[in-house]
Design a protein around this motif. Structure first.
Motif, PDB file in Angstrom:
ATOM      1  N   HIS A  87      44.558  42.299  29.477  1.00  0.00           N
ATOM      2  CA  HIS A  87      43.247  42.014  30.073  1.00  0.00           C
ATOM      3  C   HIS A  87      43.181  40.552  30.512  1.00  0.00           C
ATOM      4  O   HIS A  87      42.783  40.250  31.651  1.00  0.00           O
ATOM      5  CB  HIS A  87      42.134  42.318  29.070  1.00  0.00           C
ATOM      6  N   ASP A  88      43.575  39.650  29.617  1.00  0.00           N
ATOM      7  CA  ASP A  88      43.516  38.221  29.937  1.00  0.00           C
ATOM      8  C   ASP A  88      44.489  37.858  31.053  1.00  0.00           C
ATOM      9  O   ASP A  88      44.170  37.047  31.937  1.00  0.00           O
ATOM     10  CB  ASP A  88      43.824  37.390  28.684  1.00  0.00           C
ATOM     11  N   ALA A  90      45.700  39.864  33.492  1.00  0.00           N
ATOM     12  CA  ALA A  90      45.220  40.403  34.759  1.00  0.00           C
ATOM     13  C   ALA A  90      44.072  39.557  35.306  1.00  0.00           C
ATOM     14  O   ALA A  90      44.027  39.233  36.508  1.00  0.00           O
ATOM     15  CB  ALA A  90      44.770  41.852  34.575  1.00  0.00           C
ATOM     16  N   THR A  91      43.141  39.177  34.439  1.00  0.00           N
ATOM     17  CA  THR A  91      42.014  38.353  34.868  1.00  0.00           C
ATOM     18  C   THR A  91      42.485  37.013  35.409  1.00  0.00           C
ATOM     19  O   THR A  91      42.017  36.530  36.454  1.00  0.00           O
ATOM     20  CB  THR A  91      41.047  38.135  33.695  1.00  0.00           C
ATOM     21  N   ASP A  92      43.452  36.408  34.725  1.00  0.00           N
ATOM     22  CA  ASP A  92      43.985  35.110  35.146  1.00  0.00           C
ATOM     23  C   ASP A  92      44.658  35.211  36.511  1.00  0.00           C
ATOM     24  O   ASP A  92      44.408  34.387  37.410  1.00  0.00           O
ATOM     25  CB  ASP A  92      44.973  34.603  34.101  1.00  0.00           C
ATOM     26  N   VAL A  94      44.287  37.473  38.888  1.00  0.00           N
ATOM     27  CA  VAL A  94      43.322  37.781  39.949  1.00  0.00           C
ATOM     28  C   VAL A  94      42.551  36.532  40.353  1.00  0.00           C
ATOM     29  O   VAL A  94      42.351  36.257  41.544  1.00  0.00           O
ATOM     30  CB  VAL A  94      42.360  38.903  39.512  1.00  0.00           C
ATOM     31  N   GLU A  95      42.148  35.737  39.362  1.00  0.00           N
ATOM     32  CA  GLU A  95      41.368  34.532  39.661  1.00  0.00           C
ATOM     33  C   GLU A  95      42.220  33.461  40.340  1.00  0.00           C
ATOM     34  O   GLU A  95      41.826  32.886  41.358  1.00  0.00           O
ATOM     35  CB  GLU A  95      40.748  33.985  38.379  1.00  0.00           C
ATOM     36  N   THR A 100      40.858  39.129  44.338  1.00  0.00           N
ATOM     37  CA  THR A 100      39.666  39.975  44.388  1.00  0.00           C
ATOM     38  C   THR A 100      39.576  40.648  45.757  1.00  0.00           C
ATOM     39  O   THR A 100      39.599  39.985  46.797  1.00  0.00           O
ATOM     40  CB  THR A 100      38.394  39.148  44.132  1.00  0.00           C
ATOM     41  N   GLU A 117      44.076  47.396  34.588  1.00  0.00           N
ATOM     42  CA  GLU A 117      43.416  46.132  34.254  1.00  0.00           C
ATOM     43  C   GLU A 117      43.221  45.267  35.498  1.00  0.00           C
ATOM     44  O   GLU A 117      42.201  44.575  35.631  1.00  0.00           O
ATOM     45  CB  GLU A 117      44.224  45.364  33.210  1.00  0.00           C
ATOM     46  N   ARG A 120      40.202  46.590  37.158  1.00  0.00           N
ATOM     47  CA  ARG A 120      38.997  46.160  36.443  1.00  0.00           C
ATOM     48  C   ARG A 120      38.674  44.701  36.739  1.00  0.00           C
ATOM     49  O   ARG A 120      37.506  44.299  36.750  1.00  0.00           O
ATOM     50  CB  ARG A 120      39.192  46.348  34.934  1.00  0.00           C
ATOM     51  N   ALA A 121      39.733  43.903  36.978  1.00  0.00           N
ATOM     52  CA  ALA A 121      39.534  42.476  37.255  1.00  0.00           C
ATOM     53  C   ALA A 121      39.113  42.217  38.693  1.00  0.00           C
ATOM     54  O   ALA A 121      38.763  41.083  39.020  1.00  0.00           O
ATOM     55  CB  ALA A 121      40.813  41.702  36.932  1.00  0.00           C
ATOM     56  N   GLY A 122      39.188  43.254  39.556  1.00  0.00           N
ATOM     57  CA  GLY A 122      38.610  43.066  40.878  1.00  0.00           C
ATOM     58  C   GLY A 122      39.471  43.312  42.087  1.00  0.00           C
ATOM     59  O   GLY A 122      39.005  43.109  43.209  1.00  0.00           O
TER      60      GLY A 122
END
Length: 391
Positions: A87-88, A90-92, A94-95, A100, A117, A120-122
């Motif tokens: 999760h962390d 994938a979020t990193d 994507v950002e 996104t 994931e 989910r992160a965009g």
């Protein structure tokens, strides 16, 4: 067969620094028959280290012996620790790479949990390709196309903002050819970023982690060797960092746009890695004997030993124990798809955690220390208090 030249740079192969006992050629296949598990085919292990680029590879690896299909059960996605990590990550990604609404391709997507994931992160759309993907097991309604197949045969062009490849490159014997095929398949070199994750062989060597050496891993990467490989295949390496309790390397790169190829501070030279390989070779027998003696001691006192982890590490650990593997009373895994299946090589049946209430083990050996805390919590919830030791 024997690989006489380095698959990354073509240098002549040196003598292997480690020759292991034959091991099962697949360690994550679901085997429903114990006899078939015990008689599972084995392959040879001879690890060589390239003195020029630092790649370590099994020079006796034969890809014809390995099988990847929907019966290959490699996922760690049932672990809360692992779920939090992806999760962390994938979020990193994507950002930091502005993904996104973008398109992401994952080569070797496994059971698809990481691409989920990313959704989910965009991300706006995803394509996951893997011979073992099972779309029916993916419950999220995500904008992802699943291809049960291989790159490049079943996905010849890579039209994406990001190409992800996690825990797949180490399964590839012709590693430079594979990366060059990715470079050739990228349709927009200005747009696309590569985001890879591979096991870090530096830790394996330093810790004499013999349980992390198995047949499917034909290639073993350090920070230096993976950086040199990516640059040789036509990529600018943006970043190499360690992750997941320093067990893995995250590699971020782009198709080369020109300019000098500069090594990153994390990259060691082949000579330093050769020293670590020599220490591994010297310490291998001692480390195996340590765990044999530990299990024998528990058995002599009337106690039971189980290992926690029914995947590749567990298969490699049991294979190294030789005849003493019979002193291990069980293998535990939280993945319900592994439970009541049998381990390749030794035929141990995989138990659910709740089955330990009957076994009441004195010693639980955790195959991956990253999961020690969650395993201790689960044992406590079951009312059990064995000694827990992590590899």
């Amino acid at each position: 067969m024997t690989a006489r030249t380095c698959p990354a740079c073509g240098a002549a192969a040196p003598e292997p620094f480690h020759v292991g006992e034959p091991v099962p050629v697949n360690s994550c296949l679901l085997l429903g028959d114990r006899a078939a598990a015990v008689d599972f085919p084995k392959g040879d292990l001879e690890l060589a280290l390239c003195p020029v680029c630092g790649l370590i590879w099994n020079c006796r690896y034969d890809p014809a012996l390995t099988t990847y299909s929907q019966d290959y059960e490699e996922t760690q996605g049932f672990s809360p620790t692992f779920q939090a990590f992806i999760h962390d990550l994938a979020t990193d990604w994507v950002e930091r790479y502005a993904l996104t609404g973008g398109t992401v391709v994952e080569i070797g997507c496994g059971k698809g949990e990481f691409l989920v994931e990313m959704a989910r992160a965009g991300i706006g759309a995803g394509i996951g390709v893997d011979p073992g993907v099972q779309p029916a097991r993916i419950t999220d309604d995500v904008p992802v196309t699943w291809i049960q197949g291989l790159f490049p045969q079943d996905l010849p062009e890579l039209d994406a903002d990001a190409i992800i490849c996690r825990h797949t490159l180490e399964h590839i014997a012709p590693v430079r050819d594979f990366l060059e095929s990715i470079r050739s398949a990228v349709t927009d070199v200005e747009r696309t970023v590569l985001l890879f994750e591979v096991p870090d062989v530096q830790r394996v060597l330093d810790e004499v982690a013999f349980w992390d050496v198995y047949y499917e891993h034909s290639s073993y990467f350090s920070a230096g060797s993976v950086g040199r490989l990516f640059r040789a295949a036509g990529f600018d390496v943006l970043s190499i960092t360690r992750a997941y309790s320093d067990q893995t390397l995250l590699v971020e790169a782009r198709p080369t746009a020109g300019g000098a190829a500069v090594a990153l501070p994390i990259e060691e030279d082949p000579a330093a890695l050769a020293e670590a390989a020599a220490r591994f070779a010297r310490g291998h027998r001692t480390m195996v004997e340590h765990w044999r003696d530990r299990i024998r001691t528990v058995t002599a006192r009337g106690g039971r030993t189980v290992i926690w982890g029914g995947g590749s590490k567990g298969v490699a650990f049991l294979a190294a124990l030789g005849a003493d593997a019979a002193l291990v009373d069980g293998v535990v895994d939280i993945n319900p798809f592994k439970q009541n299946q049998y381990m390749a090589g030794t035929g141990h049946r995989v138990l659910a955690p709740k089955d330990l209430t009957d076994a009441e083990p004195a010693l639980v050996i955790v195959m991956n220390g990253a999961y020690r805390t969650e395993i201790v919590t689960e044992l406590t919830d079951l009312g059990l208090a064995p000694t827990v030791e992590a590899l």
